[in-house]
Design a protein around this motif. Structure first.
Motif, short mmCIF file in Angstrom:
data_model
loop_
_atom_site.label_atom_id
_atom_site.label_comp_id
_atom_site.label_asym_id
_atom_site.label_seq_id
_atom_site.Cartn_x
_atom_site.Cartn_y
_atom_site.Cartn_z
N SER A 152 0.98 33.34 -28.67
CA SER A 152 0.13 32.75 -27.64
C SER A 152 0.75 31.54 -26.95
N ILE A 153 2.02 31.67 -26.57
CA ILE A 153 2.68 30.64 -25.78
C ILE A 153 2.67 31.09 -24.32
N VAL A 154 2.06 30.29 -23.46
CA VAL A 154 1.87 30.70 -22.07
C VAL A 154 2.88 30.06 -21.12
N SER A 155 3.57 29.01 -21.54
CA SER A 155 4.66 28.45 -20.74
C SER A 155 5.71 27.91 -21.70
N PHE A 156 6.98 28.05 -21.30
CA PHE A 156 8.05 27.70 -22.24
C PHE A 156 9.35 27.38 -21.50
N GLU A 157 10.03 26.33 -21.95
CA GLU A 157 11.38 26.03 -21.50
C GLU A 157 12.09 25.25 -22.60
N ALA A 158 13.36 25.55 -22.78
CA ALA A 158 14.13 24.90 -23.85
C ALA A 158 15.54 24.60 -23.34
N ALA A 159 16.16 23.59 -23.92
CA ALA A 159 17.52 23.22 -23.54
C ALA A 159 18.23 22.61 -24.74
N VAL A 160 19.55 22.80 -24.78
CA VAL A 160 20.39 22.23 -25.84
C VAL A 160 21.37 21.24 -25.20
N VAL A 191 26.27 18.57 -34.93
CA VAL A 191 24.86 18.38 -34.64
C VAL A 191 24.65 18.37 -33.12
N TYR A 192 23.66 19.15 -32.67
CA TYR A 192 23.29 19.20 -31.26
C TYR A 192 21.80 18.90 -31.15
N PHE A 193 21.33 18.77 -29.94
CA PHE A 193 19.96 18.33 -29.74
C PHE A 193 19.16 19.38 -28.95
N LEU A 194 18.02 19.75 -29.51
CA LEU A 194 17.15 20.75 -28.89
C LEU A 194 15.92 20.06 -28.30
N VAL A 195 15.64 20.40 -27.05
CA VAL A 195 14.44 19.89 -26.38
C VAL A 195 13.61 21.09 -25.92
N VAL A 196 12.36 21.14 -26.36
CA VAL A 196 11.46 22.25 -26.01
C VAL A 196 10.18 21.68 -25.41
N ASN A 197 9.80 22.24 -24.28
CA ASN A 197 8.50 21.92 -23.66
C ASN A 197 7.75 23.23 -23.49
N ALA A 198 6.63 23.35 -24.17
CA ALA A 198 5.87 24.59 -24.14
C ALA A 198 4.38 24.27 -24.22
N LYS A 199 3.58 25.28 -23.87
CA LYS A 199 2.12 25.12 -23.94
C LYS A 199 1.50 26.38 -24.51
N GLY A 200 0.55 26.20 -25.41
CA GLY A 200 -0.12 27.33 -26.03
C GLY A 200 -1.41 27.69 -25.31
#
Length: 230
Positions: A152-160, A191-200
């Motif tokens: 039930s994720i309706v919007s999603f974006e991720a970056a490394v 080590v890398y960095f993950l950024v996630v912006n999502a909405k349920g």
């Protein structure tokens, strides 16, 4: 044309409806009936299934509301068939009201006090990511992606990003991920960095900021694992 009610009596069958639905889940699976809660966004088409309308004038009315909140109608449409995408979690009712009129004769569906809505249940959201992955081609954990079981994720974006803040990779397909490459070559262990912006679908916001370890020397063996130096 329908000129007299007497013509209705001579009609072999009276008008009727048989409401039905076609659901398409986020992974593309189709179903005509839901027996349990499903993920959002859920695409749906609802059909009146009218028959033997003859000379009657038909009027269709669809209503969708969250169960227990009949005074808060989410959808109110007057087409014979409608489409709607569920993007909120919860339990919903989809009800068709149909009226057929010919002269002084009127047929309504459903009968008063006999609402029989199609029910739709949308699950609450869930989204998690691992802390490490091993892009070494062994077929196990080769791609950085959301853990199995997301829903039930309706919007999603991720970056490394690397340690200097340079964006290495980004994606917006929830089923996608990063294969550990940058400019066509595997990145170095570290080590890398993950950024996630999502909405349920339940309104929950996922603003994830976490470190990810890249372990190209990790090998999966017999259900366990070993670390080798490269």
């Amino acid at each position: 044309m329908c000129l007299m009610p007497l013509f209705v009596v001579a009609q072999d069958k009276l008008p009727s409806v048989s409401p039905s639905a076609l659901f398409v889940t986020p992974d593309g699976e189709e179903s005509t009936e839901l027996t349990e809660a499903v993920d959002a966004p859920l695409q749906a088409r609802f059909f009146a299934g009218s028959a033997d309308v003859g000379d009657y004038v038909a009027r269709y009315e669809w209503k969708i509301w969250e169960e227990g909140k009949t005074d808060e109608v989410l959808v109110h449409r007057f087409d014979e068939d409608i489409e709607y995408t569920f993007v909120r979690s919860g339990s919903f009712c989809v009800q068709l009201y149909a009226t057929f009129v010919c002269g002084n004769d009127t047929i309504t569906y459903p009968a008063e006090g006999e609402d029989n809505p199609i029910r739709v249940s949308i699950s609450e959201s869930k989204l998690e990511f691992p802390n490490a992955f091993s892009p070494n081609g062994d077929g196990y954990n080769d791609v950085l992606r959301a853990k199995d079981g997301y829903q039930s994720i309706v919007s999603f974006e991720a970056a490394v990003f690397n340690r200097w803040g340079t964006k290495i990779y980004s994606w917006t397909d929830l089923a996608g991920g990063w294969d550990g490459k940058w400019h066509g070559k595997y990145v170095k262990n570290g080590v890398y960095f993950l950024v996630v912006n999502a909405k349920g679908a339940d309104g929950k916001k996922y603003n994830l900021r976490k470190t990810i370890s890249v372990l190209t020397g990790y090998k999966q063996e017999n259900g366990g694992g070993s670390q080798t130096d490269e």
